[in-house]
Design a protein around this motif. Structure first.
Motif, PDB file in Angstrom:
ATOM      1  N   MET A   5       0.857  -1.171   0.000  1.00 54.13           N
ATOM      2  CA  MET A   5       0.000   0.000   0.000  1.00 54.13           C
ATOM      3  C   MET A   5       0.902   1.233   0.000  1.00 54.13           C
ATOM      4  O   MET A   5       1.860   1.299   0.749  1.00 54.13           O
ATOM      5  N   GLU A   6       0.553   2.197  -0.841  1.00 52.49           N
ATOM      6  CA  GLU A   6       1.332   3.431  -0.908  1.00 52.49           C
ATOM      7  C   GLU A   6       1.023   4.305   0.302  1.00 52.49           C
ATOM      8  O   GLU A   6      -0.113   4.384   0.752  1.00 52.49           O
ATOM      9  N   VAL A   7       2.067   4.973   0.820  1.00 52.00           N
ATOM     10  CA  VAL A   7       1.936   5.845   1.979  1.00 52.00           C
ATOM     11  C   VAL A   7       2.252   7.268   1.557  1.00 52.00           C
ATOM     12  O   VAL A   7       3.298   7.534   0.959  1.00 52.00           O
ATOM     13  N   LEU A   8       1.335   8.189   1.863  1.00 55.41           N
ATOM     14  CA  LEU A   8       1.550   9.610   1.623  1.00 55.41           C
ATOM     15  C   LEU A   8       1.730  10.299   2.972  1.00 55.41           C
ATOM     16  O   LEU A   8       0.921  10.100   3.876  1.00 55.41           O
ATOM     17  N   LYS A   9       2.795  11.073   3.103  1.00 54.64           N
ATOM     18  CA  LYS A   9       3.056  11.776   4.355  1.00 54.64           C
ATOM     19  C   LYS A   9       2.670  13.236   4.188  1.00 54.64           C
ATOM     20  O   LYS A   9       3.038  13.876   3.201  1.00 54.64           O
ATOM     21  N   VAL A  10       1.920  13.738   5.165  1.00 56.86           N
ATOM     22  CA  VAL A  10       1.391  15.094   5.104  1.00 56.86           C
ATOM     23  C   VAL A  10       1.991  15.902   6.248  1.00 56.86           C
ATOM     24  O   VAL A  10       2.082  15.417   7.374  1.00 56.86           O
ATOM     25  N   SER A  11       2.392  17.137   5.954  1.00 55.79           N
ATOM     26  CA  SER A  11       2.892  18.035   6.994  1.00 55.79           C
ATOM     27  C   SER A  11       1.931  19.200   7.163  1.00 55.79           C
ATOM     28  O   SER A  11       0.984  19.355   6.382  1.00 55.79           O
ATOM     29  N   HIS A  12       2.207  20.039   8.147  1.00 56.73           N
ATOM     30  CA  HIS A  12       1.329  21.190   8.396  1.00 56.73           C
ATOM     31  C   HIS A  12       1.359  22.182   7.236  1.00 56.73           C
ATOM     32  O   HIS A  12       0.431  22.959   7.053  1.00 56.73           O
ATOM     33  N   SER A  13       2.429  22.137   6.431  1.00 58.13           N
ATOM     34  CA  SER A  13       2.534  23.075   5.313  1.00 58.13           C
ATOM     35  C   SER A  13       2.102  22.464   3.979  1.00 58.13           C
ATOM     36  O   SER A  13       2.197  23.127   2.942  1.00 58.13           O
ATOM     37  N   SER A  14       1.626  21.225   3.989  1.00 53.58           N
ATOM     38  CA  SER A  14       1.163  20.578   2.749  1.00 53.58           C
ATOM     39  C   SER A  14      -0.086  21.270   2.220  1.00 53.58           C
ATOM     40  O   SER A  14      -0.957  21.675   2.995  1.00 53.58           O
ATOM     41  N   SER A  15      -0.166  21.384   0.915  1.00 54.78           N
ATOM     42  CA  SER A  15      -1.351  21.947   0.272  1.00 54.78           C
ATOM     43  C   SER A  15      -2.427  20.870   0.192  1.00 54.78           C
ATOM     44  O   SER A  15      -2.203  19.825  -0.433  1.00 54.78           O
ATOM     45  N   PRO A  16      -3.598  21.100   0.799  1.00 55.79           N
ATOM     46  CA  PRO A  16      -4.659  20.092   0.740  1.00 55.79           C
ATOM     47  C   PRO A  16      -5.059  19.718  -0.689  1.00 55.79           C
ATOM     48  O   PRO A  16      -5.335  18.555  -0.965  1.00 55.79           O
ATOM     49  N   ASN A  17      -5.046  20.696  -1.600  1.00 53.39           N
ATOM     50  CA  ASN A  17      -5.416  20.402  -2.990  1.00 53.39           C
ATOM     51  C   ASN A  17      -4.403  19.477  -3.656  1.00 53.39           C
ATOM     52  O   ASN A  17      -4.781  18.563  -4.394  1.00 53.39           O
ATOM     53  N   LYS A  18      -3.120  19.692  -3.383  1.00 54.31           N
ATOM     54  CA  LYS A  18      -2.094  18.830  -3.970  1.00 54.31           C
ATOM     55  C   LYS A  18      -2.139  17.428  -3.366  1.00 54.31           C
ATOM     56  O   LYS A  18      -1.986  16.431  -4.074  1.00 54.31           O
ATOM     57  N   VAL A  19      -2.348  17.349  -2.059  1.00 55.25           N
ATOM     58  CA  VAL A  19      -2.455  16.038  -1.419  1.00 55.25           C
ATOM     59  C   VAL A  19      -3.693  15.311  -1.934  1.00 55.25           C
ATOM     60  O   VAL A  19      -3.652  14.106  -2.200  1.00 55.25           O
ATOM     61  N   ALA A  20      -4.796  16.034  -2.121  1.00 53.82           N
ATOM     62  CA  ALA A  20      -6.021  15.431  -2.658  1.00 53.82           C
ATOM     63  C   ALA A  20      -5.773  14.869  -4.052  1.00 53.82           C
ATOM     64  O   ALA A  20      -6.238  13.776  -4.388  1.00 53.82           O
ATOM     65  N   GLY A  21      -5.026  15.600  -4.861  1.00 46.13           N
ATOM     66  CA  GLY A  21      -4.678  15.111  -6.191  1.00 46.13           C
ATOM     67  C   GLY A  21      -3.836  13.849  -6.120  1.00 46.13           C
ATOM     68  O   GLY A  21      -4.030  12.913  -6.903  1.00 46.13           O
ATOM     69  N   THR A  64      -5.012   1.884  -7.620  1.00 46.84           N
ATOM     70  CA  THR A  64      -5.280   0.840  -6.631  1.00 46.84           C
ATOM     71  C   THR A  64      -6.448   1.294  -5.759  1.00 46.84           C
ATOM     72  O   THR A  64      -6.901   2.421  -5.891  1.00 46.84           O
ATOM     73  N   ASP A  65      -6.931   0.429  -4.887  1.00 44.91           N
ATOM     74  CA  ASP A  65      -8.110   0.765  -4.087  1.00 44.91           C
ATOM     75  C   ASP A  65      -7.795   1.284  -2.692  1.00 44.91           C
ATOM     76  O   ASP A  65      -8.707   1.567  -1.926  1.00 44.91           O
ATOM     77  N   GLU A  66      -6.507   1.378  -2.326  1.00 52.92           N
ATOM     78  CA  GLU A  66      -6.155   1.796  -0.972  1.00 52.92           C
ATOM     79  C   GLU A  66      -4.947   2.719  -0.975  1.00 52.92           C
ATOM     80  O   GLU A  66      -4.044   2.553  -1.788  1.00 52.92           O
ATOM     81  N   VAL A  67      -4.939   3.641  -0.036  1.00 49.20           N
ATOM     82  CA  VAL A  67      -3.784   4.501   0.198  1.00 49.20           C
ATOM     83  C   VAL A  67      -3.777   4.844   1.680  1.00 49.20           C
ATOM     84  O   VAL A  67      -4.838   4.905   2.315  1.00 49.20           O
ATOM     85  N   GLU A  68      -2.587   5.016   2.230  1.00 48.29           N
ATOM     86  CA  GLU A  68      -2.475   5.410   3.632  1.00 48.29           C
ATOM     87  C   GLU A  68      -1.884   6.803   3.703  1.00 48.29           C
ATOM     88  O   GLU A  68      -0.892   7.099   3.039  1.00 48.29           O
ATOM     89  N   ILE A  69      -2.502   7.659   4.508  1.00 49.91           N
ATOM     90  CA  ILE A  69      -2.017   9.011   4.729  1.00 49.91           C
ATOM     91  C   ILE A  69      -1.524   9.080   6.165  1.00 49.91           C
ATOM     92  O   ILE A  69      -2.235   8.655   7.081  1.00 49.91           O
ATOM     93  N   GLN A  70      -0.302   9.591   6.366  1.00 49.87           N
ATOM     94  CA  GLN A  70       0.257   9.725   7.702  1.00 49.87           C
ATOM     95  C   GLN A  70       0.493  11.191   8.016  1.00 49.87           C
ATOM     96  O   GLN A  70       0.945  11.951   7.152  1.00 49.87           O
ATOM     97  N   ALA A  71       0.195  11.574   9.267  1.00 49.82           N
ATOM     98  CA  ALA A  71       0.372  12.956   9.693  1.00 49.82           C
ATOM     99  C   ALA A  71       0.803  12.981  11.157  1.00 49.82           C
ATOM    100  O   ALA A  71       0.280  12.232  11.968  1.00 49.82           O
TER     101      ALA A  71
END
Length: 97
Positions: A1-17, A26-33
């Motif tokens: 499963m792919e993992v996306l790491k998000v920080s306080h300065s991440s752009s929500p629109n870019k992370v959403a993309g 794929t049908d799953e992704v994990e977001i970590q913050a």
């Protein structure tokens, strides 16, 4: 499963993309913050990604949890969001069970 790491300065629109891009393959992704600001940006990104995903006939489900992440030499506890995409037909079938 792919993992996306998000920080306080991440752009929500870019992370959403990025979320929508992974869910198109794929049908799953994990977001970590780690931290309140990062969790806030992650939640906003998931809400925005939901709009993208709905146009493709899918629904998303989010399963929150905790994750231990090593930052430098110390371990930190963060929040993870497992995001699962299902087709609308598949989702409505499961709800009728």
């Amino acid at each position: 499963m792919e993992v996306l790491k998000v920080s306080h300065s991440s752009s929500p629109n870019k992370v959403a993309g990025a979320i929508a891009g992974v869910l198109s393959k794929t049908d799953e992704v994990e977001i970590q913050a780690i931290g309140a600001g990062a969790v806030n940006q992650a939640v906003k990104a998931i809400a925005i990604a939901k709009r993208f995903i709905e146009t493709k006939g899918k629904e998303i489900y989010v399963i929150p949890g905790f994750v231990e992440v090593e930052v430098g030499s110390e371990k930190r506890t963060g929040i993870k969001f497992k995001v699962v995409a299902r087709t609308s037909k598949e989702a409505s079938f499961q709800e009728n069970l």
